[in-house]
Enzyme design. Structure first.
Site, PDB file in Angstrom:
ATOM      1  N   ASP A 145      46.022  28.970  86.825  1.00 56.35           N
ATOM      2  CA  ASP A 145      45.226  29.505  85.722  1.00 56.35           C
ATOM      3  C   ASP A 145      45.641  28.806  84.425  1.00 56.35           C
ATOM      4  O   ASP A 145      46.712  28.185  84.346  1.00 56.35           O
ATOM      5  CB  ASP A 145      45.454  31.017  85.626  1.00 56.35           C
ATOM      6  CG  ASP A 145      44.569  31.675  84.579  1.00 56.35           C
ATOM      7  OD1 ASP A 145      43.362  31.402  84.580  1.00 56.35           O
ATOM      8  OD2 ASP A 145      45.100  32.444  83.764  1.00 56.35           O
ATOM      9  N   ASP A 161      44.678  30.048  80.555  1.00 58.62           N
ATOM     10  CA  ASP A 161      45.031  30.939  79.456  1.00 58.62           C
ATOM     11  C   ASP A 161      46.145  31.891  79.878  1.00 58.62           C
ATOM     12  O   ASP A 161      45.995  32.653  80.837  1.00 58.62           O
ATOM     13  CB  ASP A 161      43.812  31.741  78.990  1.00 58.62           C
ATOM     14  CG  ASP A 161      42.735  30.854  78.401  1.00 58.62           C
ATOM     15  OD1 ASP A 161      43.039  30.124  77.445  1.00 58.62           O
ATOM     16  OD2 ASP A 161      41.594  30.878  78.906  1.00 58.62           O
TER      17      ASP A 161
END
Length: 337
Positions: A13, A15
């Site tokens: 991922d 953010d």
């Protein structure tokens, strides 16, 4: 062995994991660089649909994480594939979002429109900082008139350098409140993006890496992949202890440098204790008891791992756990190096 040697592909991922807003996260470049040096491939899989893969790759490269556009999988691409499962090429789609979503929808063979008066076949909504009332209103008008409603993801919040900000799910909530229609979602926790990334990479042993239990790690469980929770974003170590079965991580680490480390497995011991090296935990009469040193990051992580094992075992046996008695479990941040 270190996770970077155990798995051949990491689905990472962005953010809250690799960066926070425009700022790098401590240890991200070191961890990913070291993992790649050990042969692990990396694909970044993000629920953010606002930017194109080229833009994301450029930002990562600027933060010391060299990345090619082909190593980025966005929720915009997943949303476009979801649209293609139902709509014929050439169908019209009202896009509410940024350039990344517009590009992905066009690349899938659809005609992008901007007004409900153009009678779109579908509305697809993704996060972008510029999304405002006018776009949300057009989406509501189109959905109310029967357009199929699709969201890139339903994340309520988005980590930024200044703190937590409203995510796409919060903006979707405005359209849902106006129309009463809940959209189909293409992003995590659906494992669709993970499967797309694995198919693209041709990998066999896959590790999902994320900061949110309800999206990243839930998607890992749903897709049958191992999941690593890093404590640099939304979900906390305390959230790990209280996690529902469908959101539990297989591994827990402070940041991406944990890819370069072996992860000790908690084991059951006498009197209900679960032991992880020098740390121990058990649940007695619904109360979580902890034992062991917590001064350093490794010691604190072992306490978290033992606490998770004890709490999850109790929950799976039907023994009640008093959530109010579970403390915040702080893992110290170590400096780069």
């Amino acid at each position: 062995m270190p996770l970077a040697e155990r798995y051949d592909l990491a689905l990472v991922d962005l953010d809250g994991v690799a960066y926070r807003g425009h700022e790098p996260i401590e240890g991200a470049a070191v961890g990913l660089g070291g993992a790649r040096a050990r042969g692990m491939r990396v694909v970044f899989v993000t629920n953010n649909a606002s930017r194109e893969p080229e833009s994301v790759a450029g930002q990562l490269s600027g933060l010391g994480i060299p990345t090619e556009p082909a190593e980025v999988m966005t929720a915009a691409q997943a949303a476009a594939r979801l649209l293609a499962d139902r709509l014929e090429p050439g169908s019209s789609v009202l896009v509410v979002g940024g350039a990344g979503l517009v590009t992905a929808v066009r690349a899938a063979g659809f005609v992008v429109v901007t007004s409900a008066d153009e009678a779109p076949d579908a509305v697809v909504q993704g996060f972008a900082p510029e999304v405002g009332w006018a776009q949300l209103a057009e989406a509501a008008y189109a959905v109310e008139r029967g357009a199929w409603y699709v969201a890139s993801n339903l994340d309520l919040s988005l980590p930024t350098a200044r703190g937590m900000a409203p995510g796409n799910g919060s903006l979707v909530g405005a359209v849902r409140a106006a129309t009463g229609v809940t959209p189909d979602s293409a992003g995590k926790p659906s494992p669709a993006m993970y499967h797309m990334a694995v198919e693209r990479a041709g990998a066999h042993d896959v590790l999902v890496v994320g900061d949110r239990l309800d999206t990243d790690l839930a998607g890992a469980r749903a897709g049958g992949f191992a999941g690593l929770h890093v404590l640099t974003g939304v979900s906390s170590a305390r959230d790990d202890v209280l996690a529902q079965p469908g959101e539990r991580p297989h591994y827990i680490g402070a940041d991406l440098r944990t890819l370069l480390e072996p992860h000790p497995e908690p084991t059951p011991a006498a009197d209900g204790w679960w032991v992880c090296r020098e740390a121990a935990a058990r649940v007695v009469d619904g109360v979580l008891e902890l034992d062991g040193p917590r001064a350093g990051a490794d010691e604190a992580l072992d306490v978290v791992r033992a606490a998770c094992a004890a709490a999850w075992d109790a929950a799976d046996r039907g023994a009640p756990l008093d959530a109010s008695a579970v403390p915040e479990l702080v893992v110290p941040v170590t400096t780069e190096g």
